[in-house]
Design an enzyme around this catalytic site. Structure first.
Site, mmCIF file in Angstrom:
data_model
loop_
_atom_site.group_PDB
_atom_site.id
_atom_site.type_symbol
_atom_site.label_atom_id
_atom_site.label_comp_id
_atom_site.label_asym_id
_atom_site.label_seq_id
_atom_site.Cartn_x
_atom_site.Cartn_y
_atom_site.Cartn_z
ATOM 1 N N MET A 26 34.158 42.740 38.499
ATOM 2 C CA MET A 26 33.786 43.651 36.573
ATOM 3 C C MET A 26 31.677 43.346 37.445
ATOM 4 S SD MET A 26 35.573 40.747 34.908
ATOM 5 C CE MET A 26 35.533 39.347 36.386
ATOM 6 N N GLN A 78 34.971 46.755 46.559
ATOM 7 C CA GLN A 78 35.540 47.466 45.884
ATOM 8 C C GLN A 78 35.012 49.023 45.757
ATOM 9 O OE1 GLN A 78 35.953 48.338 41.257
ATOM 10 N NE2 GLN A 78 37.741 48.324 41.935
ATOM 11 N N CYS A 108 38.044 52.263 36.373
ATOM 12 C CA CYS A 108 37.100 52.234 35.122
ATOM 13 C C CYS A 108 36.318 53.597 34.462
ATOM 14 C CB CYS A 108 35.679 51.869 36.403
ATOM 15 S SG CYS A 108 33.979 51.852 34.911
ATOM 16 N N ASN A 219 47.260 43.328 36.024
ATOM 17 C CA ASN A 219 45.224 43.552 35.379
ATOM 18 C C ASN A 219 45.417 43.516 33.901
ATOM 19 O OD1 ASN A 219 42.730 44.572 35.532
ATOM 20 N ND2 ASN A 219 43.132 42.408 35.639
ATOM 21 N N GLY A 220 44.948 43.124 33.048
ATOM 22 C CA GLY A 220 44.716 43.700 31.821
ATOM 23 C C GLY A 220 45.757 42.163 31.080
ATOM 24 N N GLY A 221 44.306 41.519 30.530
ATOM 25 C CA GLY A 221 45.532 40.654 29.376
ATOM 26 C C GLY A 221 45.513 39.400 29.822
ATOM 27 N N ARG A 243 38.125 38.794 32.716
ATOM 28 C CA ARG A 243 37.274 37.748 31.988
ATOM 29 C C ARG A 243 37.542 36.614 32.020
ATOM 30 N NH1 ARG A 243 38.105 41.886 26.790
ATOM 31 N NH2 ARG A 243 39.822 41.995 27.876
#
Length: 341
Positions: A26, A78, A108, A219-221, A243
Site C-alpha cells: 500500500m 513490489q 494499481c 485480495n479485496g474487501g 486496509r
C-alpha cells in the site's frame, strides 16, 4: 538499522508458506517502519513493500528505496514498470538486496501509474506482462509473482482474466494475487476503485479450478481472520489483506500465527508497543523523526478500551521537535488512565 543483502533470506518453500496470509502493498503505508511493526505482531505472514518503480531504481539510482530491516523476512518487493529490460535490472537490485520475492504490480489504478504504462493498465497488455516476468525470471533466483485485477474498464473479466493467467503461467509465474474487483481507469479515483467496483470472489475461485497448479491468493474487501480462514478452507492458497491489516493490525495479525499457520500467539499489543522502542531509538539516532514510525502505530489498540487516548497522544505529540520514545510511554500511560475511569 536497515540493510540490504541479508544472509537470512527465506527459501522459496518458506515464502510460499508465508503467502497463506499476506499484507498488501500500500503506497505511503507499508513502508519499512510499518513492516517492522507488523513483523513484531506476526512472525509468519508475508509482508510486501510499497510499490517501487523500476525507473526510480534503474534510471534514478534510488537504491535507498530498497532499505529494510533484517527482521522483516519473509518480505517481498513490489515493482512497478512495463519495460522488460528495465524491470529485469530492477529485479536484480531487489534480489541482491535480499528480498524473498519480486512482485509485478498489475493492479494499481492511479493516474500516475497509468501515465507510466504500468499498474492496472497492464491488464490490457497481457503479452507485455508475460515478456516482463520472463525477463525478470531470467536474472533472479527468487519467485517472480504478479498482483492483478480481474479486469479493467469495459473488459469482460470472465474472458480477460483466464487469458491473462494463462500467459503469465506460461511465462513461469508460480503465484498470483488477484484483487477481486475491476479497476476503472477513467471516472473513478484510486480510493473509489477500492470500494465501488463490485467484488467477484466467485471468479477467483473459478480461476483456482481452471489453474489448479497456480498458487492463487485473493485480495479485496477481506477484513477479518474468520473470512480469510474460510476462503483458505474453500480451496484458495492464500489471502491478502490490505486496509484492515493497516488500521487494525492487532485484530488481523495478532492471532494469525495461531489461527492460520498452526503456531501460537507469542505477544500482546502492549508488548509490541514496548518492543518498538529500541527500533524508534535507532531511527531517531540516524536522523529520523518519531512520527515517521508512530503514524503506523495509531491503530495498534483499535477497538480496545483507551485506544482513543493512545491515538490522541501519538497524533499530537509525535510530530513535535525532539519527540522521542517517551511519547509512546506517555500514550500507554494515558490509555491505562482512560481504562481505569
Amino acid at each position: 538499522m536497515t540493510e540490504q543483502g541479508n544472509p537470512i533470506k527465506q527459501g522459496k518453500s518458506d515464502v510460499v508458506r508465508a503467502a497463506r496470509l499476506s499484507v498488501a502493498p500500500m503506497m505511503d503505508w507499508t513502508d519499512r517502519h510499518c513492516r517492522f511493526m507488523h513483523r513484531l505482531i506476526s512472525g509468519e505472514a508475508l509482508l510486501y513493500t510499497e510499490m517501487v518503480t523500476a525507473p526510480a531504481l534503474v534510471r534514478g539510482g534510488a537504491l535507498h528505496l530498497l532499505d529494510y530491516n533484517a527482521q522483516e523476512h519473509p518480505v517481498a518487493l513490489q515493482l512497478g514498470g512495463s519495460d522488460p529490460e528495465e524491470l529485469a535490472k530492477a529485479a536484480q537490485f531487489g534480489a541482491k538486496a535480499g528480498y524473498d520475492e519480486i512482485n509485478l504490480n498489475c493492479g494499481c489504478p492511479s493516474d500516475r501509474v497509468q501515465s507510466g504504462t504500468f499498474g492496472a493498465v497492464l491488464m490490457k497488455h497481457p503479452n507485455l506482462v508475460a515478456r516482463c516476468v520472463s525477463a525478470m525470471r531470467e536474472v533472479v533466483d527468487v519467485d517472480v509473482t504478479v498482483k492483478c485485477r480481474i479486469g479493467v474498464d469495459d473488459q469482460d473479466p470472465h474472458e480477460v482474466l483466464p487469458r491473462f493467467l494463462e500467459l503469465i503461467v506460461q511465462a513461469g509465474v508460480p503465484r498470483v494475487t488477484i484483487h477481486a474487483r475491476k479497476a476503472w481507469l477513467q471516472g473513478l479515483s484510486p480510493k473509489e476503485n477500492r470500494d465501488i467496483p463490485p467484488l467477484d470472489y466467485d471468479l477467483v475461485f473459478e480461476m483456482k479450478k481452471q489453474f489448479p497448479e497456480l498458487h492463487i491468493s485473493i485480495n479485496g474487501g477481506i477484513s477479518d481472520l474468520e473470512t480469510a480462514s474460510r476462503m483458505l478452507d474453500q480451496g484458495l492458497d492464500g489471502v491478502m489483506i490490505g486496509r484492515a491489516a493497516y488500521h487494525q493490525p492487532w485484530d488481523i495479525l495478532g492471532d494469525a500465527d495461531a489461527q492460520l499457520f498452526g503456531g501460537t500467539t507469542q505477544t500482546t499489543a502492549r508488548q509490541v508497543a514496548m518492543d518498538m522502542l529500541p527500533y524508534i531509538e535507532t531511527h531517531l539516532s540516524s536522523g529520523g523523526r518519531l512520527h515517521q514510525v508512530t503514524r503506523h502505530m495509531l491503530g495498534l489498540f483499535a477497538g480496545q478500551p483507551g485506544a482513543r487516548r493512545w491515538r490522541q497522544v501519538l497524533s499530537t505529540q509525535a510530530t513535535k521537535d525532539g519527540a522521542g520514545p517517551e511519547v509512546v510511554l506517555d500514550a500507554l500511560k494515558k490509555m491505562d488512565e482512560a481504562q481505569a475511569v
